[in-house]
Design a protein around this motif. Structure first.
Motif, short mmCIF file in Angstrom:
data_model
loop_
_atom_site.label_atom_id
_atom_site.label_comp_id
_atom_site.label_asym_id
_atom_site.label_seq_id
_atom_site.Cartn_x
_atom_site.Cartn_y
_atom_site.Cartn_z
N GLN A 172 -13.28 11.11 -1.75
CA GLN A 172 -14.22 10.11 -2.25
C GLN A 172 -15.56 10.28 -1.55
OE1 GLN A 172 -13.92 8.01 -4.66
NE2 GLN A 172 -11.89 7.07 -4.77
N ARG B 92 -14.16 5.50 -8.28
CA ARG B 92 -15.35 6.23 -7.86
C ARG B 92 -16.60 5.55 -8.42
NH1 ARG B 92 -14.41 11.33 -5.85
NH2 ARG B 92 -16.57 11.89 -6.31
N ALA C 59 -5.80 -0.48 -3.57
CA ALA C 59 -6.62 0.25 -2.59
C ALA C 59 -7.60 -0.65 -1.85
CB ALA C 59 -7.37 1.41 -3.22
N PHE C 60 -7.65 -1.95 -2.19
CA PHE C 60 -8.47 -2.90 -1.43
C PHE C 60 -7.54 -3.88 -0.73
CE2 PHE C 60 -11.24 -1.20 -4.62
CZ PHE C 60 -12.50 -1.16 -4.04
N HIS D 88 0.82 -1.21 0.00
CA HIS D 88 0.00 0.00 0.00
C HIS D 88 0.86 1.26 0.00
CE1 HIS D 88 -3.66 -2.32 0.56
NE2 HIS D 88 -3.00 -3.03 1.45
N TYR E 79 -13.90 6.04 2.72
CA TYR E 79 -12.66 5.29 2.79
C TYR E 79 -11.43 6.13 2.45
CZ TYR E 79 -15.21 0.94 3.48
OH TYR E 79 -16.00 -0.05 4.00
N GLU E 80 -11.61 7.18 1.65
CA GLU E 80 -10.48 8.00 1.25
C GLU E 80 -10.93 9.46 1.15
OE1 GLU E 80 -8.94 6.58 -2.42
OE2 GLU E 80 -8.38 4.61 -1.63
N THR F 279 -5.79 4.26 -5.42
CA THR F 279 -7.03 4.86 -4.95
C THR F 279 -8.21 4.04 -5.40
OG1 THR F 279 -7.16 6.27 -6.90
CG2 THR F 279 -6.04 7.18 -4.97
N ARG F 280 -9.29 4.10 -4.66
CA ARG F 280 -10.49 3.36 -5.01
C ARG F 280 -11.17 3.99 -6.22
NH1 ARG F 280 -13.74 0.40 -0.88
NH2 ARG F 280 -12.25 -0.38 0.65
#
Length: 316
Positions: free
Chosen positions: A300, A183, A253-254, A174, A296-297, A180-181
């Motif tokens: 977001q 969207r 990101a997961f 990480h 989570y971020e 990043t997740r």
């Protein structure tokens, strides 16, 4: 440890694999059960499909159940051909010992009805050259199945698998700033849902014609076809109807493993979301959960998730 097919053996192996195209995969297959109402009912209940076409004296089976009536279950089918077994053994010998189903295509020629007894044959339609994927290097094998009732064609089913040698890549860290997740995709059909999430509300569509609740959001009612609707806010109470634990593939990101649940809301509709607050291996069907909104971020949007509690413990 399995090894990917070598470059030196690749061309020779590809020629040997191509020779299986057109050869039978299943000969004289017979469905283990006739088309029947209990299996149709279980299918419709699992999918939440209440169409009247699938019940009553004139019932038909959902078209997408075509493959169901040909499946061999845990004991398998004895009608699989020697040629297909030889093809799989050749791939195993090349190090492609793992398999994953990738996609299927179906064509429907007439509805199936309770009492129909299906028969089927299939053949190897194509075998690809070597392909490198994130799972590993392997070969795509496509079979075509022709399904019949009393000798009459009722549908075709193409099924594609990847037989591959697993890639043993190190687990992603990480440390990357780019991890990043993704969207959520917002469009004209679901914009109202995401507007509600922005206000920390979980909104369910309600048909103004027949008052049926629906989720996920659709442009029209799946019960009566009306395009007029309003919304009701979910209470936030629910139970785990079903779930999976995600282990692979890892995604930036997961952080697998984590639990993804099919949550049945108190209002009767179902939503897919993460189950938090309990270890992933302690999630159970029937577990009560409660809606929360989590960001989570930074930058977001908040997302609706569901917190579960272990019996006799306080969720953390």
């Amino acid at each position: 440890m399995s090894q990917p097919p070598s470059h030196s053996s690749g061309p020779q192996l590809a020629v040997r694999l191509a020779a299986f195209e057109g050869r039978p995969a299943v000969v004289g297959g017979v469905g283990k059960d006739p088309v029947n109402e209990p299996m149709i009912r279980h299918w419709c209940e699992a999918l939440g499909d209440s169409s009247p076409a699938y019940a009553g004296p004139e019932a038909v089976a959902p078209a997408t159940m075509l493959q169901v009536w040909t499946m061999g279950g845990l004991s398998g089918h004895s009608s699989r051909s020697e040629a297909y077994e030889e093809l799989l053994a050749l791939l195993d010998g090349a190090g492609c010992t793992s398999v994953v189903a990738t996609d299927c295509e179906q064509e429907y020629l007439r509805p199936l009805r309770p009492g129909d007894r299906v028969t089927f044959d299939s053949f190897v339609e194509s075998v690809s050259g070597p392909k490198t994927t994130k799972l590993g290097t392997g070969y795509f094998v496509t079979t075509r199945m022709d399904v019949r009732v009393d000798g009459e064609p009722v549908g075709t089913h193409r099924f594609r698998i990847l037989k591959y040698a697993p890639a043993h890549a190190p687990k992603a860290t990480h440390t990357s700033a780019a991890a990043t997740r993704p969207r959520p995709v917002v469009n004209r059909d679901n914009a109202g849902f995401w507007d509600g999430v922005g206000r920390r509300q979980l909104l369910i569509q309600r048909c103004l014609e027949c008052r049926t609740l629906r989720f996920p959001w659709l442009p029209g009612c799946n019960a009566c076809g009306s395009g007029d609707w309003d919304t009701v806010e979910a209470s936030g109470d629910g139970t785990v109807f079903s779930y999976v634990v995600m282990h692979h593939p890892p995604f930036p990101a997961f952080d697998p493993p984590y639990a993804v649940g099919l949550i049945e809301l108190a209002e009767g509709v179902r939503i897919i979301s993460n189950v938090i607050g309990v270890p992933y291996d302690k999630v159970r069907i029937g577990m009560p959960v409660r809606l929360e909104f989590v960001r989570y971020e930074d930058g977001q949007p908040e997302l609706p998730v569901f917190r579960g509690d272990l019996p006799g413990e306080v969720g953390g």
